[in-house]
Design an enzyme around this catalytic site. Sequence first.
Site, PDB file in Angstrom:
ATOM      1  N   LYS A 144       0.825  -0.756  -0.395  1.00 38.00           N
ATOM      2  CA  LYS A 144       0.244  -0.053   0.217  1.00 38.00           C
ATOM      3  C   LYS A 144       0.890   0.604  -0.092  1.00 38.00           C
ATOM      4  O   LYS A 144       1.662   1.774   0.427  1.00 38.00           O
ATOM      5  CB  LYS A 144      -0.304  -0.085   1.846  1.00 38.00           C
ATOM      6  N   GLU A 164     -19.252  -6.473  10.393  1.00 33.96           N
ATOM      7  CA  GLU A 164     -20.106  -5.112  10.588  1.00 33.96           C
ATOM      8  C   GLU A 164     -21.262  -5.623  11.217  1.00 33.96           C
ATOM      9  O   GLU A 164     -21.335  -5.892  12.263  1.00 33.96           O
ATOM     10  CB  GLU A 164     -20.972  -3.661   9.666  1.00 33.96           C
ATOM     11  N   ARG A 204     -24.391  -1.476   4.248  1.00 33.53           N
ATOM     12  CA  ARG A 204     -24.235  -1.410   2.928  1.00 33.53           C
ATOM     13  C   ARG A 204     -25.039  -0.821   1.727  1.00 33.53           C
ATOM     14  O   ARG A 204     -24.265  -0.096   0.590  1.00 33.53           O
ATOM     15  CB  ARG A 204     -24.571  -2.945   2.476  1.00 33.53           C
TER      16      ARG A 204
END
Length: 605
Positions: A282, A368, A396
């Site tokens: 990253k 979640e 979502r």
Amino acid sequence: MSLLENIRGPRDLKALAAEDLDELAEEIRHFLVHAVARTGGHLGPNLGVVELTIALHRIFDSPSDRILWDTGHQSYVHKLLTGRQDFSKLRSKGGLSGYPSREESEHDVIENSHASTVLGWADGLAKANQVLGHWNRHVVAVIGDGALTGGMAWEALNNIAAAKDRQLIIVVNDNERSYAPTIGGLADHLATLRTTDGYERFLARGKDAVQRLPLVGKPLYESLHGAKKGFKDAFAPQGMFEDLGLKYVGPIDGHDVAAVESALRRAKRFHGPVLVHCITQKGRGYKPALEDEADHFHTVGVMNSLTGEPLTPASGTSWTSVFGDEMVRIGAERPDVVALTAAMLHPVGLTGFAEKYPDRVWDVGIAEQHAAVSAAGLATGGLHPVFAVYATFLNRAFDQDMSILQVVPGLRIAAPRDAARLRAQLREAVDVSDAPTVVRFPKATVGEDIPAVDRVGGMDVLARTGEPDVLLVAVGTMAGTALEAAELLRARGTGCTVVDPRWVKPVDPGLPRLAAGYRMVAVVEDNSRTGGVGWSVAQALRDADVDLPVEAMGIPEQFLPHAKRGEVLADLGLTPAEIAGRISAVLARRKGGGAAAPAREENHA
């Protein structure tokens, strides 16, 4: 012209010589750093997928082959290679979306801004290809190691692995991070795969290396290399994926275009579900991002491209920082208060709480659903959990949260209007011990505190002007806008009382009684109008036999184009002038004899 400027689509990319690809990758990284520095956006994730994206578009034929991104914020390189190189208005109104967008390109198959969903999409698309006889089309799903911690990803894997003849390739972009370092058992497993590179090194030696093996090694290679699972099983613990029924290729250096292309070609030849494991970094190629351990370069604002320093300092205190500070204070007073986050410890403001109380905070990864259920278990076990989550990540597929949460019996929702109310209502929430609570606030800068002039039941009265014509219910941060609208109405000779219900679910029992003394009720919210606060207020008035029209002003039932919060609200007519105008129109209709039906929502945005 640069190599990048000559690329208008995947066909141009395929025409490049292999020796030009490293130069192209360097140009792309240079472009991304300077373009994103001017507009803000997701920088770190895109710097990490440059070579991977190049390889994908050289091996597969988009859009016939479907290349899917999870999450969509790592699709900037994909946009560049599919003809979208104007990043001047990235993530701004009228500019490129920060995520895949079907309106922008036929190469964008799905529109997704959250993780763990792409494998479900891929499963469905691959099944569609099979039913329709598109045997020559591939579905390629790129998913990060962080996104693999989500339950939806594993539900999809369970289904994907059941089909042995579907052209579906899963590319795991493994950079050990999501917003923060990936945690949990899966992260540990991938870490083992990353450090077990004997297989790839062995194959790279070629036939000459085989001849140099000890006598026991040569027959081992020859017997295992042709076996069903392959030689790598003797060295690498990738069995978890193959036990599910997935072929496994890797781990591959995700920054070696040739190696990635070779792995993808092998995957295409399997003619079934394959997982290609690519190791990436990253922030690759940008020193400030590589030196940053807190992932501040995951998403950046306008900044100095050379140093990474912000060019526009924060303009004020954020709602998130107010929440985070108060959580630390509450934690000191209440040892039973604990916190959960779904791979978002820093963005949701729990950094300070984690530093002070490391044994009372859990990062569950991008999961979640698990976080919510685990919080229920914590509560049942005698603790008081606070689950900090972005509304869009919790839902979502929904843009807002107050509407969907209205259907949960017993749940209470607070919508603070300012920093003082956030602190107070957060404390009120953790004092509730018999039901779940939600405290909703935006990811933005907090305005100045708005004091109350009176209190009616649990509601704050923010202003009273003139005769009791309009009861204006201001939800959360819309309080300032409502007060400005009230002033405009006062100038037109219309009296208005502005109230902040503070807790919008359940509706305060004093609201219908208060409303009975007015000619109409208006509700202003930055939430979906369908099933929103206006809807629940209208229902409460009907239940109390209060015969009044309710003008519900909020977000219409439609997908909204990306823009800044203020621009979106303005486009929806949620401005003081528009609000005052709509209220005046309702009053005029009633005065003229065209009264609206009792306690119903008007069909305005």
